[in-house]
Write a protein that holds these residues in place. Sequence first.
Motif, PDB file in Angstrom:
ATOM      1  N   TYR A 262       2.141  11.382  -3.161  1.00 26.34           N
ATOM      2  CA  TYR A 262       2.181  10.508  -4.328  1.00 26.34           C
ATOM      3  C   TYR A 262       3.503   9.761  -4.368  1.00 26.34           C
ATOM      4  N   PRO A 263       3.499   8.531  -4.904  1.00 25.24           N
ATOM      5  CA  PRO A 263       2.311   7.799  -5.357  1.00 25.24           C
ATOM      6  C   PRO A 263       1.396   7.450  -4.196  1.00 25.24           C
ATOM      7  N   LEU A 264       0.170   7.043  -4.498  1.00 33.92           N
ATOM      8  CA  LEU A 264      -0.803   6.765  -3.449  1.00 33.92           C
ATOM      9  C   LEU A 264      -0.348   5.638  -2.530  1.00 33.92           C
ATOM     10  N   GLU A 265       0.477   4.747  -3.057  1.00 36.19           N
ATOM     11  CA  GLU A 265       1.013   3.681  -2.217  1.00 36.19           C
ATOM     12  C   GLU A 265       1.753   4.250  -1.013  1.00 36.19           C
ATOM     13  N   ALA A 266       2.364   5.427  -1.219  1.00 38.46           N
ATOM     14  CA  ALA A 266       3.104   6.066  -0.128  1.00 38.46           C
ATOM     15  C   ALA A 266       2.171   6.476   0.996  1.00 38.46           C
ATOM     16  N   PHE A 267       0.931   6.805   0.646  1.00 42.63           N
ATOM     17  CA  PHE A 267      -0.007   7.193   1.688  1.00 42.63           C
ATOM     18  C   PHE A 267      -0.454   5.984   2.493  1.00 42.63           C
ATOM     19  N   ILE A 268      -0.559   4.830   1.853  1.00 39.61           N
ATOM     20  CA  ILE A 268      -0.875   3.609   2.587  1.00 39.61           C
ATOM     21  C   ILE A 268       0.225   3.313   3.598  1.00 39.61           C
ATOM     22  N   VAL A 269       1.476   3.494   3.168  1.00 40.41           N
ATOM     23  CA  VAL A 269       2.605   3.312   4.083  1.00 40.41           C
ATOM     24  C   VAL A 269       2.521   4.311   5.225  1.00 40.41           C
ATOM     25  N   THR A 270       2.095   5.546   4.909  1.00 38.01           N
ATOM     26  CA  THR A 270       1.924   6.568   5.954  1.00 38.01           C
ATOM     27  C   THR A 270       0.868   6.140   6.956  1.00 38.01           C
ATOM     28  N   LEU A 271      -0.256   5.604   6.468  1.00 39.42           N
ATOM     29  CA  LEU A 271      -1.305   5.119   7.367  1.00 39.42           C
ATOM     30  C   LEU A 271      -0.790   3.981   8.247  1.00 39.42           C
ATOM     31  N   GLN A 272       0.022   3.109   7.664  1.00 40.15           N
ATOM     32  CA  GLN A 272       0.604   2.018   8.449  1.00 40.15           C
ATOM     33  C   GLN A 272       1.495   2.575   9.558  1.00 40.15           C
ATOM     34  N   TYR A 273       2.255   3.618   9.224  1.00 34.34           N
ATOM     35  CA  TYR A 273       3.150   4.236  10.212  1.00 34.34           C
ATOM     36  C   TYR A 273       2.343   4.880  11.335  1.00 34.34           C
ATOM     37  N   TRP A 274       1.259   5.583  10.979  1.00 33.45           N
ATOM     38  CA  TRP A 274       0.419   6.216  12.003  1.00 33.45           C
ATOM     39  C   TRP A 274      -0.138   5.168  12.954  1.00 33.45           C
ATOM     40  N   ASN A 275      -0.565   4.053  12.414  1.00 26.28           N
ATOM     41  CA  ASN A 275      -1.104   2.987  13.262  1.00 26.28           C
ATOM     42  C   ASN A 275      -0.020   2.368  14.138  1.00 26.28           C
ATOM     43  N   LYS A 276       1.159   2.188  13.579  1.00 27.10           N
ATOM     44  CA  LYS A 276       2.269   1.630  14.352  1.00 27.10           C
ATOM     45  C   LYS A 276       2.582   2.504  15.550  1.00 27.10           C
ATOM     46  N   GLU A 277       2.509   3.831  15.353  1.00 29.02           N
ATOM     47  CA  GLU A 277       2.772   4.757  16.464  1.00 29.02           C
ATOM     48  C   GLU A 277       1.733   4.623  17.571  1.00 29.02           C
ATOM     49  N   LYS A 278       0.542   4.156  17.211  1.00 33.09           N
ATOM     50  CA  LYS A 278      -0.522   3.934  18.199  1.00 33.09           C
ATOM     51  C   LYS A 278      -0.469   2.516  18.773  1.00 33.09           C
ATOM     52  N   GLY A 279       0.502   1.732  18.313  1.00 32.56           N
ATOM     53  CA  GLY A 279       0.599   0.354  18.781  1.00 32.56           C
ATOM     54  C   GLY A 279      -0.386  -0.578  18.104  1.00 32.56           C
ATOM     55  N   ILE A 280      -0.836  -0.228  16.901  1.00 32.97           N
ATOM     56  CA  ILE A 280      -1.834  -1.022  16.180  1.00 32.97           C
ATOM     57  C   ILE A 280      -1.183  -1.699  14.986  1.00 32.97           C
ATOM     58  N   ASP A 281      -1.419  -2.995  14.840  1.00 35.05           N
ATOM     59  CA  ASP A 281      -0.969  -3.740  13.676  1.00 35.05           C
ATOM     60  C   ASP A 281      -2.165  -3.893  12.727  1.00 35.05           C
ATOM     61  N   PRO A 282      -2.155  -3.217  11.576  1.00 34.00           N
ATOM     62  CA  PRO A 282      -3.299  -3.283  10.657  1.00 34.00           C
ATOM     63  C   PRO A 282      -3.648  -4.690  10.197  1.00 34.00           C
ATOM     64  N   PHE A 283      -2.658  -5.588  10.192  1.00 38.64           N
ATOM     65  CA  PHE A 283      -2.882  -6.939   9.675  1.00 38.64           C
ATOM     66  C   PHE A 283      -3.574  -7.852  10.689  1.00 38.64           C
ATOM     67  N   THR A 284      -3.549  -7.475  11.954  1.00 36.16           N
ATOM     68  CA  THR A 284      -4.191  -8.304  12.990  1.00 36.16           C
ATOM     69  C   THR A 284      -5.272  -7.552  13.755  1.00 36.16           C
ATOM     70  N   TYR A 285      -5.483  -6.295  13.401  1.00 36.41           N
ATOM     71  CA  TYR A 285      -6.441  -5.439  14.119  1.00 36.41           C
ATOM     72  C   TYR A 285      -7.852  -6.003  14.041  1.00 36.41           C
ATOM     73  N   GLU A 286      -8.553  -5.948  15.154  1.00 40.50           N
ATOM     74  CA  GLU A 286      -9.946  -6.356  15.203  1.00 40.50           C
ATOM     75  C   GLU A 286     -10.779  -5.254  15.836  1.00 40.50           C
ATOM     76  N   LYS A 287     -11.928  -4.979  15.250  1.00 43.32           N
ATOM     77  CA  LYS A 287     -12.842  -3.989  15.821  1.00 43.32           C
ATOM     78  C   LYS A 287     -13.399  -4.516  17.135  1.00 43.32           C
ATOM     79  N   THR A 288     -13.474  -3.639  18.131  1.00 41.06           N
ATOM     80  CA  THR A 288     -14.014  -4.054  19.435  1.00 41.06           C
ATOM     81  C   THR A 288     -15.302  -3.320  19.730  1.00 41.06           C
TER      82      THR A 288
END
Length: 288
Positions: A262-288
């Motif tokens: 908490y706050p829940l916004e912190a979890f969104i930041v956590t999800l962004q961090y997890w994706n960054k570690e995988k080399g994924i940009d959530p803002f440009t990601y496209e399903k393949t």
Amino acid sequence: MPDDNSLDIVGIKPLSKAVESATVKTVDGLGAFFGAICMPAAEEFGLFLKDKVAAFRQENLTKIAEKTQKKIKHQKIEASGQANPILVKEVIEQASWCEDECIQSMWAGLLAIASGTTAAADDSLIYIDILKRLTPFQAHLINEIYFDPRCCSVKPPIGAHEDDAFYPENKVIFSNAEMLKMYPGDLSEIVPIANRSHEQLLETEDDHSIAISRFRPQIESLKVLGLIHDVKFLNNNKDGVYFFPSMKGLDFFMRCLGYSVYPLEAFIVTLQYWNKEKGIDPFTYEKT
């Protein structure tokens, strides 16, 4: 792994170690595990498991307990021994009927959080009735929505809107084929198209809109439950499904992972961090 006799349920060893060490391959092991999580009701849980729970449910409970142990260890949760007995009771009486691995994992997430809190402090109870009502398809869908990198494509300040929604910049849209693949079973058993196998239904694009309509009630009910803010079926079911996430849905998803952030916004930041570690940009990601 130590056997049941090595457990220190009464607290000679750190309680978290007792939870991690409990072997859950037998009824006695299950009783020891749930007793370690909720010590005040340890005896009652042990007797109930011996007297009331048949082999089919024991097997499911064993899987849930093992998943819970892994989450406790991974999240480094310090077990309090004072978990809410209502939650533990619901797992034993209700979740034990569920064979779906995804739903079992979600129950394990709620249990993992409960193991580190007290009954008074744990508000995961608000999600018991929701989790009990989910179908396997709905459970898989919720996980796909909120684990999708696009879902966290939100820039600060994130803040929930008055309608409990948050609006990712990268739209969370799944094609019909992607949606059908989320169903954890044989599509030919429930989709009303004669002589179509599961594989044929997945491969035949002309059948997809009919197949998706079969799941429409389950998808729309997620909005009723508050687990999504809204949903749109694009071009009369032909072009996929557009999901609008909700803060309640994010909170539910997070807790079912075994996280209390908490706050829940912190979890969104956590999800962004997890994706960054995988080399994924959530803002440009496209399903393949």
